[in-house]
Enzyme design. Sequence first.
Site, mmCIF file in Angstrom:
data_model
loop_
_atom_site.group_PDB
_atom_site.id
_atom_site.type_symbol
_atom_site.label_atom_id
_atom_site.label_comp_id
_atom_site.label_asym_id
_atom_site.label_seq_id
_atom_site.Cartn_x
_atom_site.Cartn_y
_atom_site.Cartn_z
ATOM 1 N N ASN A 75 -8.516 9.575 15.835
ATOM 2 C CA ASN A 75 -10.041 9.815 16.491
ATOM 3 C C ASN A 75 -10.788 8.418 16.811
ATOM 4 N N LEU B 197 -8.405 14.987 13.284
ATOM 5 C CA LEU B 197 -7.430 15.958 12.604
ATOM 6 C C LEU B 197 -8.107 16.751 11.676
ATOM 7 N N PHE C 34 -0.506 8.877 8.711
ATOM 8 C CA PHE C 34 -1.156 7.677 8.338
ATOM 9 C C PHE C 34 -2.770 8.056 8.243
ATOM 10 N N LYS D 264 -10.011 4.815 4.291
ATOM 11 C CA LYS D 264 -9.558 3.956 3.192
ATOM 12 C C LYS D 264 -10.439 2.983 2.718
ATOM 13 N N SER E 23 -0.288 5.240 -1.958
ATOM 14 C CA SER E 23 -0.717 3.966 -2.110
ATOM 15 C C SER E 23 -0.323 3.595 -3.689
ATOM 16 N N THR F 275 -2.121 2.669 -5.527
ATOM 17 C CA THR F 275 -3.300 2.847 -6.446
ATOM 18 C C THR F 275 -3.209 4.059 -7.266
ATOM 19 N N TYR G 31 -11.531 7.398 -2.821
ATOM 20 C CA TYR G 31 -10.399 7.422 -2.096
ATOM 21 C C TYR G 31 -8.969 7.372 -2.829
ATOM 22 N N LYS H 153 -5.535 10.238 -2.456
ATOM 23 C CA LYS H 153 -4.061 10.125 -2.474
ATOM 24 C C LYS H 153 -3.361 10.928 -3.422
ATOM 25 N N PHE I 4 2.331 -0.949 -1.376
ATOM 26 C CA PHE I 4 1.524 -2.013 -2.307
ATOM 27 C C PHE I 4 0.560 -2.691 -1.156
ATOM 28 N N GLY J 258 -13.807 -2.171 -11.027
ATOM 29 C CA GLY J 258 -12.662 -1.301 -10.516
ATOM 30 C C GLY J 258 -11.436 -1.995 -10.171
ATOM 31 N N ASP J 259 -11.240 -3.281 -10.210
ATOM 32 C CA ASP J 259 -10.111 -4.023 -9.917
ATOM 33 C C ASP J 259 -9.180 -4.014 -11.107
HETATM 34 P P1 NAD Z 1 -6.343 2.213 9.294
HETATM 35 O O1 NAD Z 1 -7.853 2.566 8.937
HETATM 36 O O2 NAD Z 1 -6.146 1.003 10.133
HETATM 37 O O3 NAD Z 1 -5.788 3.501 10.157
HETATM 38 C C1 NAD Z 1 -5.991 4.780 9.810
HETATM 39 C C2 NAD Z 1 -6.035 5.372 11.260
HETATM 40 O O4 NAD Z 1 -6.445 6.777 11.002
HETATM 41 C C3 NAD Z 1 -7.204 4.902 11.969
HETATM 42 O O5 NAD Z 1 -6.776 4.545 13.261
HETATM 43 C C4 NAD Z 1 -8.462 5.919 12.175
HETATM 44 O O6 NAD Z 1 -9.394 5.819 13.452
HETATM 45 C C5 NAD Z 1 -7.365 7.440 11.772
HETATM 46 N N1 NAD Z 1 -8.124 8.305 11.330
HETATM 47 C C6 NAD Z 1 -8.786 8.487 10.124
HETATM 48 N N2 NAD Z 1 -9.404 9.649 10.138
HETATM 49 C C7 NAD Z 1 -8.887 10.472 10.974
HETATM 50 C C8 NAD Z 1 -9.198 11.780 11.535
HETATM 51 N N3 NAD Z 1 -9.749 12.621 10.761
HETATM 52 N N4 NAD Z 1 -8.558 12.121 12.678
HETATM 53 C C9 NAD Z 1 -7.624 11.325 13.413
HETATM 54 N N5 NAD Z 1 -7.590 10.161 13.136
HETATM 55 C C10 NAD Z 1 -8.117 9.587 11.947
HETATM 56 O O7 NAD Z 1 -5.696 1.984 8.026
HETATM 57 P P2 NAD Z 1 -4.264 1.674 7.542
HETATM 58 O O8 NAD Z 1 -4.595 0.609 6.665
HETATM 59 O O9 NAD Z 1 -3.319 1.628 8.758
HETATM 60 O O10 NAD Z 1 -3.824 2.889 6.702
HETATM 61 C C11 NAD Z 1 -2.749 3.578 7.136
HETATM 62 C C12 NAD Z 1 -2.605 4.764 5.953
HETATM 63 O O11 NAD Z 1 -1.952 3.794 4.805
HETATM 64 C C13 NAD Z 1 -3.747 5.210 5.282
HETATM 65 O O12 NAD Z 1 -3.625 6.591 4.839
HETATM 66 C C14 NAD Z 1 -4.392 4.389 4.240
HETATM 67 O O13 NAD Z 1 -4.940 5.064 3.035
HETATM 68 C C15 NAD Z 1 -2.830 4.153 3.580
HETATM 69 N N6 NAD Z 1 -2.807 2.935 2.758
HETATM 70 C C16 NAD Z 1 -3.264 1.872 3.638
HETATM 71 C C17 NAD Z 1 -3.239 0.450 2.412
HETATM 72 C C18 NAD Z 1 -3.744 -0.578 2.944
HETATM 73 O O14 NAD Z 1 -4.068 -1.683 2.172
HETATM 74 N N7 NAD Z 1 -3.898 -0.887 4.466
HETATM 75 C C19 NAD Z 1 -2.729 0.663 1.189
HETATM 76 C C20 NAD Z 1 -2.139 2.019 0.811
HETATM 77 C C21 NAD Z 1 -2.309 3.027 1.617
HETATM 78 N N1 UFG Z 2 -10.209 -10.177 -3.930
HETATM 79 C C1 UFG Z 2 -10.827 -11.598 -3.958
HETATM 80 N N2 UFG Z 2 -11.903 -11.760 -2.908
HETATM 81 C C2 UFG Z 2 -11.947 -10.881 -1.871
HETATM 82 C C3 UFG Z 2 -11.214 -10.037 -2.113
HETATM 83 C C4 UFG Z 2 -10.268 -9.526 -2.724
HETATM 84 O O1 UFG Z 2 -10.649 -12.245 -4.878
HETATM 85 O O2 UFG Z 2 -12.810 -11.270 -0.898
HETATM 86 C C5 UFG Z 2 -8.881 -9.950 -4.916
HETATM 87 C C6 UFG Z 2 -9.296 -8.761 -5.592
HETATM 88 O O3 UFG Z 2 -10.052 -8.837 -6.555
HETATM 89 C C7 UFG Z 2 -7.687 -8.491 -5.920
HETATM 90 C C8 UFG Z 2 -6.987 -9.068 -4.852
HETATM 91 O O4 UFG Z 2 -7.834 -9.889 -4.266
HETATM 92 O O5 UFG Z 2 -7.544 -8.952 -7.163
HETATM 93 C C9 UFG Z 2 -6.485 -7.971 -3.777
HETATM 94 O O6 UFG Z 2 -7.647 -7.394 -3.078
HETATM 95 P P1 UFG Z 2 -7.457 -6.191 -1.905
HETATM 96 O O7 UFG Z 2 -9.167 -5.730 -1.892
HETATM 97 O O8 UFG Z 2 -7.101 -7.013 -0.835
HETATM 98 O O9 UFG Z 2 -6.385 -5.221 -2.567
HETATM 99 P P2 UFG Z 2 -6.431 -4.232 -3.657
HETATM 100 O O10 UFG Z 2 -5.196 -4.391 -4.303
HETATM 101 O O11 UFG Z 2 -7.901 -4.023 -4.450
HETATM 102 O O12 UFG Z 2 -6.570 -2.879 -2.919
HETATM 103 C C10 UFG Z 2 -5.593 -2.487 -1.844
HETATM 104 C C11 UFG Z 2 -6.543 -1.438 -1.001
HETATM 105 C C12 UFG Z 2 -6.442 -0.026 -1.568
HETATM 106 C C13 UFG Z 2 -5.060 0.319 -1.918
HETATM 107 C C14 UFG Z 2 -4.470 -1.043 -2.731
HETATM 108 C C15 UFG Z 2 -2.926 -0.474 -2.989
HETATM 109 O O13 UFG Z 2 -7.889 -1.973 -0.716
HETATM 110 O O14 UFG Z 2 -7.099 0.959 -0.761
HETATM 111 O O15 UFG Z 2 -4.407 -2.035 -2.145
HETATM 112 O O16 UFG Z 2 -2.151 -0.332 -1.942
HETATM 113 F F1 UFG Z 2 -5.076 1.570 -2.731
#
Ligand code: NAD
Ligand code: UFG
Length: 366
Positions: free
Chosen positions: A56, A83, A105, A109, A149, A151, A174, A178, A202, A321-322
């Site tokens: 979307n 979706l 996906f 997030k 994730s 997480t 969030y 998951k 990760f 929360g970290d």
């Molecule tokens: P992203 O936001 O770049 O991609 C998600 C996509 O989903 C976007 O294009 C968004 O427009 C689409 N979307 C969201 N809700 C929707 C809906 N209701 N209908 C249709 N489309 C929708 O995020 P990403 O980093 O590519 O993450 C992909 C997946 O991986 C997510 O499920 C996220 O939670 C998971 N994930 C991401 C990370 C990360 O650090 N990027 C880590 C762990 C898990």
């Molecule tokens: N950090 C900084 N400065 C910043 C941003 C982050 O020091 O400006 C540190 C954070 O404190 C952390 C590390 O960098 O220690 C990584 O932080 P991120 O925000 O990049 O990633 P997280 O591990 O906190 O979380 C990410 C996604 C979550 C996901 C998780 C595991 O944001 O959605 O990874 O996949 F669940």
Amino acid sequence: MLHVLSHTSHLTIPHLKKSSTFANMKVLVTGGTGYIGSHTVVELQQKGFEVVIADNLVNSYRETVDRIAKITGKCPAFEHIDLTDKHLVDQIFAKYSDIQHIIHFAALKAVGESVQQPLKYYHNNINALINILESMRKYAVKNLVFSSSCTVYGQPDVLPVTETSPIQPALSPYGHTKQICEEIITNTTAISNFNAVLLRYFNPVGAHPSALIGEFPIGAPNNLMPCITQSAIGKRPELKVFGNDYNTPDGTAIRDYIHVVDLAQSHVAALERFIGEQNTKKLEIYNIGTGNGFSVLEIIHSFEKVSGKKLNYQIVERRAGDIEKIWADTSLANRELQWKAQSGIDEMMASAWRWEQALSAPNVLR
Ligand code: NAD
Ligand code: UFG
């Protein structure tokens, strides 16, 4: 212009690596214009899969479809749908009645936003999954790969974490979505004849070697990598390092950063396992990381080395929360998916930096 930049050998060179092995196998990729989704669509198309993207565009851009076409020489089908609308999801399955696999996906997030607007996150992430599962049942589509994730592990007592490490209470709505989605899929596979793989990612970083696709955070980013590249290019005045009093060698928090192209390739490996009927259980779970932990300061130093840019950073309070440290045991994925992350930290930083620079060029995403 397609500018293919140097990269290590495991990564595909656009237009060269095409296989007909999976020709005519259709995959629905929800969230396929997003960060991880777009890189996965590239890998799928380069393997010969036919891709239908459903997105979307709430956190991505339509132009990404054109960029995927530029990299792969093939335009994926694109459906602009929400979706959470059951009727529309059903229409997609009816229209593409030959879909064999789904990679789901699509989700919201942003951890911080989920704390402020929990209902938005529960509504979007859970209803989208339920609609997909209901349509899968109705149209007899058997195979699902789901984006989970690390997480879900919270702060583990024992490192590295394996897939059997305990799930901890979620630190954000969030993270909770998951966990709930994992449970919904677990319950559903238990009573139906379809197969699912939960990939627990990760920390994905970096971008495609073409610098045509990458992470494009809408609004101010929270993740470390875009904060680093944006401060290096001058979009933000400084980088904050959240805490240097953790129980780690340099006091900063440790994560398992993985190149997004490596992460994307794990999805192809999961589909290959389905296709080869190698899955031994209806539900399989894999950690998708490198197995190596890096501290925030190590990431900063690697970035400075590969970019030649000195980062203006300062140590501030811990971020609420970290967790302190986490990295993956990836041996199960290495063995069963026959997949292993290849890129090192320097390469991740270099590709992220090329992408940030490409974003500043005149033909940026809209
Ligand atoms: P992203 O936001 O770049 O991609 C998600 C996509 O989903 C976007 O294009 C968004 O427009 C689409 N979307 C969201 N809700 C929707 C809906 N209701 N209908 C249709 N489309 C929708 O995020 P990403 O980093 O590519 O993450 C992909 C997946 O991986 C997510 O499920 C996220 O939670 C998971 N994930 C991401 C990370 C990360 O650090 N990027 C880590 C762990 C898990
Ligand atoms: N950090 C900084 N400065 C910043 C941003 C982050 O020091 O400006 C540190 C954070 O404190 C952390 C590390 O960098 O220690 C990584 O932080 P991120 O925000 O990049 O990633 P997280 O591990 O906190 O979380 C990410 C996604 C979550 C996901 C998780 C595991 O944001 O959605 O990874 O996949 F669940």
